[in-house]
Design a protein around this motif. Structure first.
Motif, short mmCIF file in Angstrom:
data_model
loop_
_atom_site.label_atom_id
_atom_site.label_comp_id
_atom_site.label_asym_id
_atom_site.label_seq_id
_atom_site.Cartn_x
_atom_site.Cartn_y
_atom_site.Cartn_z
N ILE A 255 0.97 -1.05 0.00
CA ILE A 255 0.21 0.18 0.15
C ILE A 255 0.99 1.37 0.15
O ILE A 255 0.50 2.11 -0.78
CB ILE A 255 -1.07 -0.15 1.38
CG1 ILE A 255 -1.89 -1.26 1.23
CG2 ILE A 255 -1.85 1.58 1.38
CD1 ILE A 255 -2.57 -1.46 2.40
N LYS A 256 1.95 1.18 0.74
CA LYS A 256 2.86 2.48 0.78
C LYS A 256 3.67 2.52 -0.72
O LYS A 256 3.71 3.71 -1.08
CB LYS A 256 3.91 1.89 1.79
CG LYS A 256 5.18 2.99 1.90
CD LYS A 256 6.17 2.79 2.68
CE LYS A 256 7.38 3.75 2.81
NZ LYS A 256 8.70 3.07 3.22
N SER A 257 3.73 1.55 -1.34
CA SER A 257 4.22 1.66 -2.96
C SER A 257 3.11 2.40 -3.75
O SER A 257 3.62 3.23 -4.45
CB SER A 257 4.55 0.29 -3.36
OG SER A 257 5.60 -0.27 -2.57
N ILE A 258 2.00 2.04 -3.21
CA ILE A 258 0.84 2.78 -4.24
C ILE A 258 0.95 4.17 -3.74
O ILE A 258 0.73 5.05 -4.64
CB ILE A 258 -0.44 1.99 -4.08
CG1 ILE A 258 -0.35 0.84 -4.44
CG2 ILE A 258 -1.77 2.63 -4.82
CD1 ILE A 258 -1.49 -0.05 -4.24
N ALA B 286 5.19 14.57 -9.57
CA ALA B 286 6.25 14.34 -10.61
C ALA B 286 7.52 14.24 -9.85
O ALA B 286 8.68 14.63 -10.01
CB ALA B 286 6.55 15.38 -11.76
N ASN B 287 7.33 13.52 -8.55
CA ASN B 287 8.20 13.71 -7.37
C ASN B 287 8.57 12.01 -7.10
O ASN B 287 7.60 11.51 -6.64
CB ASN B 287 7.72 14.47 -6.20
CG ASN B 287 8.70 14.59 -5.05
OD1 ASN B 287 9.73 14.36 -5.13
ND2 ASN B 287 8.27 15.28 -4.11
N VAL B 288 9.79 11.66 -7.28
CA VAL B 288 10.09 10.20 -7.14
C VAL B 288 10.48 10.17 -5.59
O VAL B 288 11.68 10.70 -5.16
CB VAL B 288 11.19 9.62 -7.97
CG1 VAL B 288 11.42 8.30 -7.77
CG2 VAL B 288 10.72 10.13 -9.59
N ILE B 289 9.84 9.32 -4.93
CA ILE B 289 10.28 9.22 -3.33
C ILE B 289 10.78 7.82 -3.21
O ILE B 289 10.88 7.60 -2.07
CB ILE B 289 9.27 9.77 -2.26
CG1 ILE B 289 8.00 9.27 -2.53
CG2 ILE B 289 9.08 11.32 -2.66
CD1 ILE B 289 6.81 9.40 -1.49
N ARG B 290 10.46 6.99 -4.10
CA ARG B 290 11.00 5.61 -3.85
C ARG B 290 12.58 5.57 -3.55
O ARG B 290 13.45 6.20 -3.74
CB ARG B 290 10.86 4.83 -4.95
CG ARG B 290 9.41 4.22 -5.16
CD ARG B 290 9.20 3.38 -6.23
NE ARG B 290 9.15 4.32 -7.56
CZ ARG B 290 9.85 4.01 -8.56
NH1 ARG B 290 10.15 2.79 -8.59
NH2 ARG B 290 9.92 4.91 -9.51
N HIS B 291 12.76 4.53 -2.72
CA HIS B 291 14.33 4.20 -2.58
C HIS B 291 15.05 5.36 -1.76
O HIS B 291 16.25 5.81 -2.30
CB HIS B 291 15.13 3.66 -3.72
CG HIS B 291 14.33 2.58 -4.30
ND1 HIS B 291 14.00 1.49 -3.85
CD2 HIS B 291 13.95 2.51 -5.81
CE1 HIS B 291 13.31 0.59 -4.76
NE2 HIS B 291 13.40 1.38 -5.90
#
Lengths: 250, 225
Positions: free
Chosen positions: B198-201, B211-216
């Motif tokens: 769910i967090k990934s979603i 347009a903001n990448v916050i993964r990893h």
């Protein structure tokens, strides 16, 4: 040093202002696309670079455009010689009513080049660069108007390349072509940027995305955004750009 | 609204429908474990086929949008995010099925004290709450709500850590029951994993809206690499 730089460029047709304070810098050997709705001024901007607007009545401008560090409007330059350095290809293929060979050799002949071997070599080289040689090498002396529209457009590119420009301006070069011919022109643009700096006006957003390194979005005479094509088409900074490229207006 | 935006609207509705289906699967699988309800577990296993079919449908819808409309900018980001989130939903479905299949295999219920001590009910409620909130965040392009989910995931993580310690303790005290306790550990991890998905979603929602990448651990500001 940038290949092309405009600073605070304003252009007018009579009292009507078309371009408003355009400042942008273009690196050599890149493809830059200009996108925007009809009438936004992108073709006017393109025509500023080879001073083609000079022939339009009531056209006047201020600000500066430098090419290879030279201000092309302020310094005393030979406009004809300048246009040799800045070739142009138009929306509609416009071959001259003469043979394929003579079309390509035309620019050289008006520059008084008569040496046959040089002419032959340049015609072949230009046709090869325009990816047309293999298709026409056996019919060089046949009428150019008998070529398909896509071939005619590549012939016009060959004609522009024959006088050895360093910049090629293209005003919707593939808008009248079928998908196969369009793909050939796009492939050609990709190849040509190794040697030339290419500026393309296009209404086809996907084409701009496919072929260009940088994209400029112009709206009502203003440069709204100028950025790497990848960035502009994935995460544009301006909401106006986003709305235009996603088809929400324009 | 143009053709592309109609398709995007339909895709959004389908994804929300899939989220509702997954929520039912998660609720039922967790309850089947907590209450040792084999009927409920059977229902979850049966419905897994629907989850798989829904996943394929959404995949296909995304594919069609890419092929037919060449989306760009926020449209492109939305379809990309939905495609990736669709896989995450399907994995949640797999986890739910995994829990249900395990319940069907069990001969007898876990001791109620273990279930209580592990706070499985609380973990389950957090998951369901997260699913409800991620649905609202997705439906309303609400990145603030999406960000709130990170905290809830942390809460699940700490409950999972606590469960690990408790199960270790139980194993030491009841070595004859090690098989079942290890399985329970896996089930708790499956519930915790649902929170991660769910967090990934939520991260994808932030990506397509801002347009903001916050993964990893990346935190790219819009327009800046």
């Amino acid at each position: 040093m940038y290949k092309i730089e405009t600073k605070g460029l304003n252009t007018f047709y009579g009292k009507t202002q078309v371009l408003k304070s355009i400042s942008l810098s273009i690196e050599a050997n890149t493809v830059t696309s200009f996108i925007g709705p009809s009438g936004c001024g992108k073709s006017t901007l393109l025509r500023c670079f080879n001073r083609m607007n000079d022939i339009v009545q009531n056209f006047h401008m201020n600000g500066s455009i430098t090419i290879d560090g030279r201000d092309i409007y302020r310094e005393k330059i030979d406009v004809i010689a300048h246009r040799k350095k800045v070739g142009m290809v138009f929306q509609k293929a416009n071959p001259f009513p003469m043979s394929i060979y003579e079309n390509v050799a035309y620019g050289l002949r008006v520059n008084n080049i008569k040496h046959q071997k040089f002419l032959d070599e340049t015609v072949e080289k230009s046709l090869r660069m325009a990816a047309l040689w293999d298709e026409v090498k056996d019919s060089l002396h046949k009428a150019a108007v008998n070529l398909s529209v896509g071939q005619q457009q590549r012939l016009c590119i060959a004609r522009a390349l024959a006088v050895e420009p360093s910049i090629v301006l293209m005003d919707e070069p593939a808008s009248a072509l079928d998908p196969i011919s369009t793909a050939k022109i796009e492939e050609l643009i990709y190849e040509l940027k190794k040697k030339y700096t290419i500026l393309v006006v296009t209404h086809n957003m996907q084409q701009a995305a496919r072929i260009s390194d940088k994209t400029a979005f112009i709206y009502m005479g203003e440069l709204i955004e100028f950025d790497d094509t990848k960035k502009l088409f994935t995460a544009p900074k301006s909401e106006q750009t986003e709305n235009y490229i996603t088809g929400r207006f324009g | 609204m143009n053709h592309l935006h109609n398709e995007i609207k339909k895709l959004k509705s389908s994804f929300i429908e899939m989220l509702d289906l997954i929520k039912i699967q998660v609720v039922n699988s967790n309850q089947s474990l907590i209450k040792f309800d084999k009927d409920l577990a059977g229902e979850v296993v049966f419905n897994e086929k629907r989850v798989n079919a829904f996943e394929l449908k959404i995949d296909k819808d995304c594919e069609s949008i890419f092929a037919l409309f060449n989306p760009v900018a926020n449209d492109l980001r939305f379809v990309l995010s939905t495609l990736k989130s669709n896989s995450n939903l399907e994995r949640m479905g797999d986890n739910a099925e995994g829990i249900a299949a395990f319940v069907l295999d069990l001969d007898s219920a876990f001791h109620p004290d273990i279930i209580k001590e592990l706070e499985l009910d609380r973990m389950s409620n957090i998951c369901i709450d997260m699913l409800e909130n991620v649905k609202l965040a997705y439906a309303n392009d609400d990145t603030e709500s999406a960000r709130e989910l990170f905290e809830k995931d942390e809460e699940l993580n700490s409950l999972n850590n606590k469960a690990n310690q408790l199960i270790s303790k139980y194993i030491l005290e009841n070595p004859e029951n090690i098989d079942n306790l290890l399985r329970l550990l896996i089930l708790v991890r499956k519930i915790e994993r649902t929170g991660d998905l769910i967090k990934s979603i939520a991260e994808e929602i932030i990506f397509y809206v801002e347009a903001n990448v916050i993964r990893h651990g990346k935190n790219t500001i819009k327009g800046v690499n």
